[in-house]
Design an enzyme around this catalytic site. Structure first.
Site, PDB file in Angstrom:
ATOM      1  CD  GLU A 265       2.062  22.060  43.239  1.00 28.19           C
ATOM      2  OE1 GLU A 265       2.014  22.832  44.230  1.00 28.19           O
ATOM      3  OE2 GLU A 265       2.569  21.086  43.232  1.00 28.19           O
TER       4      GLU A 265
ATOM      5  CD  GLU B 196       6.043  20.008  41.305  1.00 28.53           C
ATOM      6  OE1 GLU B 196       5.869  19.447  42.347  1.00 28.53           O
ATOM      7  OE2 GLU B 196       6.159  21.279  41.142  1.00 28.53           O
TER       8      GLU B 196
END
Length: 511
Positions: free
Chosen positions: A173, A292
């Site tokens: 991320e 995710e």
């Protein structure tokens, strides 16, 4: 009564079922590791501190690959802290989750645990505060047979044989301002490219996942993927996707339709990948690692019980985002699994986040019991039953009205056909909160099939859509028989209860 028709033709397939689609995620966050999979002194712990009750549930659930050790945690993590004698490992602060990391559990422990769980490891490296050399060294430590500094250190630390980790994430991320070491797309793209080259010079058999957008709502979504892949297309094998969903303000209809958004997100990333491929005249195919995904109730995250950025105290494995999942959440998770399966030609890896305690299908208490959450069941059924080829379905369904997505199909479905065993499995959700759905599955080119099993997850007789599994009532939500599923005039007929996710298993009738 609503109606739906699904047409299945054995000749219309999407791809083989990718076994890595049924992955999970273990992050050094909250109680996922400590008092989750690892709790020395627990009555159910083995001599290594692994909780056997949790391990038994993990094996039952059936994840095939597990991403480790993060997550936001990895962007400040020094992997060397988690190897060597446990008594000599340093205690560190973890800025990502504002906690204390003891490093009692590290790479060797996770490798041993993964062997017990019979799962493939997906190792994430720190590209937030670290870079090329640290990543290269970790691959050498994990995968090189011996005779070099890092591989001999692994041997000295008790692992004579290489870990042979094949799947690696190039950070986490890094498009997000919250991330330690946040970078622009150009900065990350160049770093990912050079790190990938160095890692593959150590072991050219590994597969690499580049960081994609943290969610579809990021202001850089699309341009991030395009820039990163323009730099690193030839060096990576996948680009990641992350997405979390929750019910907002009691809008259950829109929540139940969130798989529509997941479909669009996946298809947008596929389009970007293919645009870069075409523009760069590349011949290889980059696919997606949706590493995710889950339901996550993020409202109330910054509280004393759920500290994130506002907590003033540094605590060791506190409770963090331990959501309790309801019937509604389980049906939504079932539709996400349907979406991932429908896109299995390009989504080749997917990881439900996380495995234990932290927004997880398995819960445990320190010194106490472990149990299945409602969301355990759709994952377990699909991981166990989806085999062979993913089928391309034609679905005609009555509609439900939603605030966020307009009119959507009441019925959401996916299916697989295993030629070798002659088994067809249909996974189907009824999104309607109040109406049953009269389902017909038209079977073409599939011969003489018979229904061997039919189950559903729905509102229990003595409950409502918010019913959940608790430590005191661990079996309130579970798969139960779906009565009346049968073959009539060559088609499957069934009545789907309101708010349900069902599995219908068929096989070729043997004469």
């Amino acid at each position: 009564m609503s109606h739906a028709r699904i047409t299945i033709d054995r000749d219309y397939t999407i791809a083989d079922v990718p076994r890595r689609l049924f992955g999970s995620f273990v992050e050094h966050m909250g109680r996922c590791v400590y008092t989750g999979i690892y709790e020395p002194g627990h009555p159910q712990a083995d001599e290594r501190g692994f909780r056997k009750d949790v391990l038994s549930l993990v094996k039952e659930m059936g994840p095939t690959v597990i991403r480790y050790p993060g997550g936001n945690f990895v962007s400040g993590y020094l992997w060397e802290d988690g190897v060597g004698p446990a008594a000599d490992r340093p205690v560190r602060i973890d800025g990502a989750w504002h906690t204390i990391e003891t490093n009692a559990f590290g790479l060797h422990e996770f490798v041993d645990w993964a062997k017990e769980a019979d799962v493939e490891i997906m190792e994430a490296i720190n590209l937030g505060t670290r870079g090329v050399e640290e990543a290269r060294a970790l691959v050498e430590y994990a995968n090189h047979p011996g005779g070099t500094y890092w591989s001999d250190l692994r041997r000295k630390n008790g692992a004579a044989d290489p870990f042979d980790i094949k799947l690696w994430c190039l950070g986490n991320e890094l498009d997000g301002p919250w991330q330690i070491g946040h970078k622009t797309a150009a900065e990350y793209g160049r770093l990912a490219q050079e790190t990938a080259k160095a890692m593959k010079l150590v072991d050219d058999s590994i597969e690499l996942v580049a960081v994609g957008s943290s969610n579809r709502g990021m202001p850089t979504f699309g341009t991030w993927e395009h820039t990163v892949l323009t730099h690193a297309y030839d060096e990576v094998d996948y680009i990641s996707m992350h997405a979390y969903y929750q019910e907002h303000d009691g809008d259950a209809e829109s929540f139940l339709a969130e798989a529509v958004e997941m479909d669009a997100f996946i298809e947008g990333v596929v389009a970007t990948i293919d645009a870069v491929k075409a523009a760069g005249k590349h011949t290889k195919q980059v696919d997606i690692s949706f590493d995710e995904w889950n339901v996550w109730y993020q409202s109330g995250l910054d509280t004393e019980d759920q500290p994130h950025q506002v907590s003033k105290s540094w605590r060791t494995h506190p409770r963090l985002i331990e959501d309790t999942y309801s019937v509604t959440d389980a049906v939504v998770v079932g539709t996400f699994l349907n979406s991932l399966l429908r896109h299995g030609d390009r989504v080749r890896i997917a990881n439900q986040a996380q495995l234990v305690n932290v927004i997880a299908p398995i819960r445990s208490e320190e010194g106490g019991a472990a149990w299945r959450q409602s969301t355990f069941w759709p994952f377990e059924r699909m991981a166990r039953l989806a085999r062979g080829q993913i089928l391309r379905l034609a679905v005609s369904s009555s509609q439900i009205s939603t605030k966020r997505y307009g009119d959507v199909d009441a019925v959401d479905a996916a299916a697989t056909w295993d030629e070798e065993t002659g088994r067809l499995v249909v996974f189907v959700a009824n999104r309607s909160l109040e109406e049953s759905n009269d389902l017909t599955v038209d079977l073409r080119g599939l011969g003489n099939l018979r229904v061997t099993n039919a189950e559903t997850l729905t509102i229990p007789e003595d409950g409502d859509r918010f019913t959940a599994n608790l430590e005191s009532a661990p079996d309130s939500v579970r798969m139960v028989p779906l009565p009346g599923a049968e073959i009539v005039d060559g088609a499957v007929r069934a009545s789907l209860p309101p708010l349900s996710w069902s599995v219908i298993e068929l096989e070729v009738a043997r004469s």
